[in-house]
Write an enzyme that holds these catalytic residues in place. Structure first.
Site, PDB file in Angstrom:
ATOM      1  N   ASP A  59      58.599  46.456  50.900  1.00 50.20           N
ATOM      2  CA  ASP A  59      58.270  45.836  52.176  1.00 50.20           C
ATOM      3  C   ASP A  59      59.459  45.898  53.136  1.00 50.20           C
ATOM      4  OD1 ASP A  59      59.865  43.923  50.973  1.00 50.20           O
ATOM      5  OD2 ASP A  59      58.351  42.347  50.965  1.00 50.20           O
ATOM      6  N   SER A  60      60.578  46.438  52.666  1.00 54.86           N
ATOM      7  CA  SER A  60      61.721  46.760  53.538  1.00 54.86           C
ATOM      8  C   SER A  60      61.330  47.800  54.583  1.00 54.86           C
ATOM      9  CB  SER A  60      62.911  47.257  52.711  1.00 54.86           C
ATOM     10  OG  SER A  60      62.505  48.242  51.779  1.00 54.86           O
ATOM     11  N   ASP A  72      55.391  47.073  46.803  1.00 53.47           N
ATOM     12  CA  ASP A  72      55.502  45.645  47.080  1.00 53.47           C
ATOM     13  C   ASP A  72      54.187  45.088  47.606  1.00 53.47           C
ATOM     14  OD1 ASP A  72      58.057  44.798  46.378  1.00 53.47           O
ATOM     15  OD2 ASP A  72      58.948  45.426  48.274  1.00 53.47           O
ATOM     16  N   LYS A  75      54.721  45.072  42.817  1.00 53.73           N
ATOM     17  CA  LYS A  75      55.825  44.122  42.653  1.00 53.73           C
ATOM     18  C   LYS A  75      55.571  42.913  43.544  1.00 53.73           C
ATOM     19  CE  LYS A  75      60.070  44.839  44.450  1.00 53.73           C
ATOM     20  NZ  LYS A  75      60.315  43.608  45.263  1.00 53.73           N
ATOM     21  N   GLU A 102      57.289  38.791  44.544  1.00 49.71           N
ATOM     22  CA  GLU A 102      58.449  37.921  44.461  1.00 49.71           C
ATOM     23  C   GLU A 102      58.072  36.550  43.926  1.00 49.71           C
ATOM     24  OE1 GLU A 102      60.597  39.854  48.449  1.00 49.71           O
ATOM     25  OE2 GLU A 102      60.199  37.695  48.357  1.00 49.71           O
ATOM     26  N   GLU A 154      67.948  40.258  42.706  1.00 48.34           N
ATOM     27  CA  GLU A 154      68.630  40.559  43.957  1.00 48.34           C
ATOM     28  C   GLU A 154      69.699  39.526  44.287  1.00 48.34           C
ATOM     29  OE1 GLU A 154      67.707  41.666  48.648  1.00 48.34           O
ATOM     30  OE2 GLU A 154      66.056  41.455  47.221  1.00 48.34           O
TER      31      GLU A 154
END
Length: 272
Positions: free
Chosen positions: A52-53, A91, A121, A123, A190
């Site tokens: 998602d970066s 993501d 993925k 979070e 991270e």
């Protein structure tokens, strides 16, 4: 210490677990489009993260929050068409899994069906356990993400190192073990202290991929645009720039402008 590197014709979720077991470090980079993914895959990188970066490096947003599920599927589809060897992880974007496990499953299914990706993925720790279970029950591999979780930036208020205090460190270890028990095939850690990352990597059997988490984990991930030096404003301690493409690309474009204006381009050999 790493052992001899095994050649994997196609990297799978099982390949990563095998790499951890044999001590082979895992390489992971982001990619968001066909052309760059083709290069990353051909270079022998093990895992491509369609992160998602993309919200930051492709769309110019300040945070990862604005990117949508449709946009993630678009980027993932472009990457999938390029790869022959890499495992592709996508993501789940902010807002596509936090509300309830059913929503999380619907989002994961859309990514898998519409992009052809290999895994997703998301979070978080205990707060997303039920969502992870629901996705795994559908046969979709899940990678976890602990430590600094950028989708929660407004809760943290800063991108500083996480889990420096004992209470948060203990919770992170508990969450990592919970993610392993629940069935995640790997976890990204991270921006946490290297000693803590080492402790986590030694306490679980699944691979731990670090970004700003020191050398004692099972692999590393960086944002492609950062490690190639295409971005230049972002300078965290953990980032190693392997090229300075911002400078090189700028100089090349300036030369192009000069050549066009002076009618040096196209020359005799560049016309029909």
């Amino acid at each position: 210490m790493s052992t001899a590197k095994k050649e994997y014709k196609r990297v799978t979720v099982k390949s990563l677990v095998d790499m951890k077991a044999t001590g082979e470090k895992i390489s992971m980079l982001t990619a968001y489009d066909y052309t760059m993914a083709k290069i990353v895959d051909g270079a022998g990188v093990d895992v491509i993260l369609v992160g998602d970066s993309a919200s930051n490096v492709m769309a110019g947003h300040e945070t990862t929050l604005p990117i949508t599920l449709d946009q993630m599927i678009y980027h993932a589809s472009s990457v999938i068409r390029a790869i022959d060897r890499c495992l592709v992880v996508v993501d789940l974007p902010f807002g596509s899994y936090q509300s309830d496990p059913k929503e999380a499953l619907r989002s994961a299914i859309r990514i898998m069906k519409e992009s052809g990706a290999h895994s997703v993925k998301l979070e978080g720790g205990k707060e997303v356990k039920e969502s992870i279970k629901r996705i795994l029950n559908a046969g979709i591999p899940v990678m976890g993400h602990l430590g600094l979780t950028p989708q929660s930036i407004y809760k943290f208020g800063t991108y500083t190192v996480r889990a420096k205090e004992e209470e948060e460190a203990e919770q992170l270890i508990k969450d990592a073990k919970m993610l392993e028990r629940t069935g995640c095939f790997a976890i990204v850690l991270e921006k946490i202290p290297a000693a803590l990352a080492k402790q986590v990597a030694e306490s679980v059997s699944i691979p731990i991929i670090g970004i700003g988490a020191g050398p004692h984990v099972d692999g590393q991930v960086l944002v492609l645009h950062d490690m190639l030096g295409m971005t230049h404003e972002f300078n965290p301690r953990f980032l190693r720039r392997y090229l300075s493409l911002y400078e090189e690309m700028t100089n090349a474009m300036k030369q192009y402008v000069s050549d066009v204006k002076s009618v040096d381009f196209p020359n005799e050999s560049e016309q029909y």
